[in-house]
Design an enzyme around this catalytic site. Structure first.
Site, short mmCIF file in Angstrom:
data_model
loop_
_atom_site.label_atom_id
_atom_site.label_comp_id
_atom_site.label_asym_id
_atom_site.label_seq_id
_atom_site.Cartn_x
_atom_site.Cartn_y
_atom_site.Cartn_z
CG HIS A 1 -75.22 -74.87 87.71
ND1 HIS A 1 -74.53 -75.99 88.11
CD2 HIS A 1 -76.53 -75.16 87.91
CE1 HIS A 1 -75.38 -76.91 88.52
NE2 HIS A 1 -76.60 -76.43 88.42
CB SER B 1 -77.99 -77.91 90.88
OG SER B 1 -78.26 -78.59 89.67
CG ASP C 1 -71.19 -76.44 88.58
OD1 ASP C 1 -71.50 -75.24 88.69
OD2 ASP C 1 -72.06 -77.34 88.45
#
Length: 508
Positions: free
Chosen positions: A254, A369, A289
């Protein structure tokens, strides 16, 4: 000699007639009054003036109150002669024959050419009131006078050098005395201060033993990078980990997805020393992911993988990344839980994201992230991916993809650009009942691995291999722990009975 005339043709009074005499003014000419206008604007009959005593209630204030007659003595001294009521008080002068007397002018000479004496003369601008200076011949330039010396400039007169020296000595003594007095007053005014104090300083540097947080952060931080993406309609910052000397960087899918979907966007990797490099996407795995990008750099610092299966709840871990665009941020925490299935919606309608997570209370925020989760030895044991929060910030519930699984996926992406996962080819939902808790089968596609193993609709799967299954997400991560083509035992509940079937896993 003709008389000068004004604009209306009437001769001016008081003009010289040439014999130095004044001429009397012409008689007043009164034109006849129009009877019609007189009837409108004239006084009523029998009213000689505006303030006649026979006009009662004048201006609404009653009869006009006339002043009392003056005393007899004043009337005799200053009044008109008796019987001479028509004569004005200011009578023109007459001569012995009763003719009007013309007063002689009060000047002699030429009044017509003297504008200061003739009131009727026009203004004349004359030459400037400056008299001519006599010619004195050529003049020499004035020589400059003697210049003033410094003592004369300061004191207005000459001063002896001895006096100047004495004055300077006196000024210095006064200044020094004032400084000493001020210093003494300052010390007396605040007895708590000490101008001569010198604070001690520790010369040796702080010791950082191997395995301390500072030592781990100093060693690991250079291998964690910031990933910037910016395009016409997207912009953001994430984190990544250099996992190979050829410039391969592991991050979350993402983080790079917006830059992939917007062709105008550009991915840029920023290292801790400030170097920047444009990155290209090697491969993506939207189901877990994870993604791998590559940059062209020389001799990057590489972070080695650790064994995430060897972690235990309570172990110390560090989260490193760029939360909220604050690069090189290090937070410390512990392992809060292991094998925590995490599910999230896919990017822009993509497949659902499910991975086996390490839960930690190390502060993780947006921007972390793709960053590193390292253990107490500085080895990579997880990729920070998501948080659970109701406020939008860190509340101590952070999740990282396990390092062992991230290593497996990243190797496949570097080798092939894509990755395949083991799958049972079955649709399930989370179920909880008195007899069983697990993933209840909703649909069994024909020809899939579950159909070949004899799994039926309504069965509740409770275990895959050695791993317990408590919900649908846990079934997904349990199956992905195995390889494609591997046969694993699956425990399920059917109509109150527990069954074990052998399922040969296939690719998703």
């Amino acid at each position: 000699m003709s008389e000068p005339e004004q604009g209306n043709g009437t001769p001016r009074s008081g003009v010289d007639d040439g014999a130095h005499r004044r001429l009397a003014p012409r008689p007043l000419h009164r034109p006849p009054v129009d009877p019609g206008q007189q009837a409108v604007f004239g006084r009523p009959q029998g009213v000689p003036g505006a303030f006649s005593p026979d006009r009662p209630n004048l201006n609404g204030h009653g009869p006009v109150q006339l002043a009392p007659p003056p005393p007899e003595a004043l009337s005799t001294a200053f009044g008109r002669p008796r019987g001479d009521e028509g004569t004005r008080l200011q009578r023109p002068p007459v001569d012995l024959n009763g003719e009007p007397e013309v007063e002689p002018v009060f000047w002699e000479g030429k009044p017509a050419g003297d504008s200061w004496r003739d009131p009727g003369a026009s203004a004349v601008i004359g030459p400037p009131a400056v008299t001519e200076q006599p010619d004195r011949g050529p003049q020499r330039e004035p020589e400059p006078g003697p210049q003033l010396s410094v003592p004369e400039l300061l004191f207005g007169r000459r001063v002896k050098p001895t006096a100047l020296v004495l004055l300077m000595v006196a000024a210095l003594l006064v200044g020094a005395g004032g400084g000493v007095v001020g210093w003494l007053l300052g010390r007396v005014g605040n007895p708590l201060t000490d101008g001569g104090v010198t604070l001690a300083e520790v010369k040796p540097g702080k010791e950082r033993p191997v395995g301390s947080v500072a030592e781990i952060a100093q060693r690991v931080t250079p291998s964690v990078v910031s990933i910037e993406f910016k395009g016409a309609s997207v912009a953001g910052v994430g984190s990544g980990v250099v996992i190979d000397g050829e410039g391969y960087v592991l991050t979350n899918d993402h983080v790079v997805a917006p830059a992939v979907q917007d062709t105008s966007a550009k991915l840029t990797v920023v290292f801790t020393d400030g170097k920047r490099a444009v990155a290209q996407v090697v491969g993506r795995d939207s189901k877990t992911d994870l993604a791998v990008i590559k940059v062209e750099v020389d001799n990057p610092t590489v972070l080695r993988f650790g064994d995430s299966d060897g972690l235990a709840v309570g172990d110390t871990v560090l989260a490193i990344g760029s939360p909220l665009s604050l690069s090189n941020t290090v937070t410390e925490g512990i392992v809060s839980a292991l094998h925590r299935p995490v599910t999230a919606a896919g990017e822009n309608g993509g497949p659902q994201v499910t991975y086996d997570a390490i839960q930690t209370d190390a502060a993780i925020n947006p921007g972390n992230s793709g960053g590193a989760l390292v253990d107490s030895s500085g080895a990579l044991v997880g990729i920070n991916s998501s948080i659970r929060t109701e406020t939008g910030g860190s509340v101590g519930l952070g999740f990282a993809i396990s390092g062992n699984y991230a290593r497996k996926v990243s190797q496949a992406l570097i080798r092939d650009g894509q990755v395949k996962h083991a799958d049972m080819n079955v649709n399930v939902r989370s179920a909880s009942a008195e007899t069983a808790e697990g993933a209840q089968v909703q649909n069994v596609p024909e020809g899939g691995a579950a159909d070949a193993a004899g799994i039926e609709e309504g069965d509740v799967i409770t275990r895959v291999g050695d791993r317990m299954v408590r919900n649908a997400a846990e079934l997904t991560v349990a199956v992905r722990d195995h390889e494609i083509g591997e046969t694993v035992p699956v425990v399920l509940a059917r109509q109150g009975r527990e069954l074990t079937v052998q399922v040969t896993l296939r690719s998703d």
